[in-house]
Enzyme design. Structure first.
Site, short mmCIF file in Angstrom:
data_model
loop_
_atom_site.label_atom_id
_atom_site.label_comp_id
_atom_site.label_asym_id
_atom_site.label_seq_id
_atom_site.Cartn_x
_atom_site.Cartn_y
_atom_site.Cartn_z
N ASP A 1 19.09 -86.29 7.80
CA ASP A 1 18.62 -86.25 9.18
C ASP A 1 18.02 -84.88 9.52
OD1 ASP A 1 19.83 -88.74 9.36
OD2 ASP A 1 20.69 -88.35 11.33
N ASP A 2 17.19 -84.86 10.57
CA ASP A 2 16.69 -83.64 11.22
C ASP A 2 15.69 -82.85 10.40
OD1 ASP A 2 18.40 -84.38 13.24
OD2 ASP A 2 19.76 -82.67 13.03
N HIS B 1 12.41 -89.76 12.68
CA HIS B 1 13.67 -89.56 13.39
C HIS B 1 13.30 -89.53 14.88
CE1 HIS B 1 17.89 -88.61 13.23
NE2 HIS B 1 17.77 -87.42 13.78
N HIS C 1 17.43 -89.89 16.79
CA HIS C 1 18.18 -88.66 16.99
C HIS C 1 19.18 -88.83 18.13
CE1 HIS C 1 19.12 -84.47 16.91
NE2 HIS C 1 18.67 -84.26 18.12
N HIS D 1 23.36 -83.86 7.31
CA HIS D 1 22.49 -82.90 8.00
C HIS D 1 22.41 -81.59 7.21
CE1 HIS D 1 23.82 -85.68 11.18
NE2 HIS D 1 22.70 -85.37 11.80
#
Length: 270
Positions: A21-22, A61, A129, A218
């Site tokens: 993610d991110d 995302h 998100h 993450h």
């Protein structure tokens, strides 16, 4: 969707997508993505590092919130409901759910997908998100965008239903149950203390039975920039755990798949 998993040879097996993610938020995230060598992740298109060239199994995302003091994120489109008083995306889920106009949010989701495609990303999936799309009218727009583009989209699985916000639960369950999109079982250690993260990976993954799983992490490198995020210790713990030989041995017991595999199988039946 059992037939989709059968078409991929996954029936009765343990399969996993290891999802970063991110991406696009910080260089520290990008460095970790390169170090790990795990292909799947999703890009925060409003993020300052979104344009960075990268190869892999990449999604969008979908970003409707800007939770950190820095970097603050601005929407791509002009809707007033997408902005706080300083012009940034709202900082919290509560603020987002209170103020987002569904039409303006839908336009922003579409703009983020189109911007990713314009950057040359072969978008393989959508996810969200902070779960910001879980307000039912936003979820409907997110789902429709995925169906239109024949993309897998991360949706709550049955094991997550009880964790859905109570005012939204009935509508979201109904959306998920009628969706033609495949659902993966979500595995997320974000709230596990950093010192316990490696043990959590080993223990949790070892206990999973047959199924197709979406493992959220993450990972970020603990540079000065990476430490600017309040949760940097957990991000470093994800990086260290996913490099650890014990965790890698547990992951090797699964069939490692990508969202590109799932997307291409989905497009053969949609």
């Amino acid at each position: 969707m059992n037939e989709l998993w059968r078409s991929l040879g996954l029936e009765g097996k343990r399969a996993i997508i290891i999802h970063h993610d991110d991406l696009g938020l910080t260089h520290a995230q990008e460095q970790a993505y390169e170090r790990l060598g795990l292909p799947t992740g999703s890009v925060m298109v409003p993020g300052p590092w979104a344009p960075r060239p990268r190869q892999g199994d990449l999604g969008v995302h979908v970003t409707l919130t800007s939770e950190w003091p820095a970097p603050r994120l601005r929407p791509l489109t002009g809707g007033a409901s997408l902005r706080d008083a300083a012009g940034y995306l709202p900082a919290t889920l509560e603020a987002a759910w209170r103020q987002l106009d569904p039409g303006e949010a839908a336009a922003e989701m579409r703009a983020q997908l189109e911007a990713a495609l314009a950057l040359g990303i072969d978008v393989t999936h959508l996810d969200t998100h902070m779960g910001a799309v879980l307000r039912p009218d936003l979820a409907a727009a997110y789902h429709s965008l995925a169906v239109e583009h024949r993309l897998p989209a991360l949706l709550p699985d049955e094991a997550s239903y009880e964790m859905l916000p109570e005012p939204f639960r009935q509508d979201l369950v109904a959306l998920c149950e009628r969706s033609p999109l495949p659902r993966l079982r979500i595995v997320d250690g974000y709230h596990i203390p950093p010192a316990e993260r490696k043990a959590w990976y080993c223990d949790t993954l070892s206990r999973l039975g047959p199924g197709v799983y979406h493992l959220i992490h993450h990972a970020a490198v603990p540079t000065d920039e990476g430490r600017a995020l309040a949760d940097w210790e957990g991000r470093q713990a994800d990086l260290e755990a996913l490099q650890d030989p014990d965790v890698r041995r547990v992951l090797a017991e699964f069939v490692l798949i990508t969202y590109r595999d799932v997307r291409d199988a989905l497009r053969r039946v949609m």
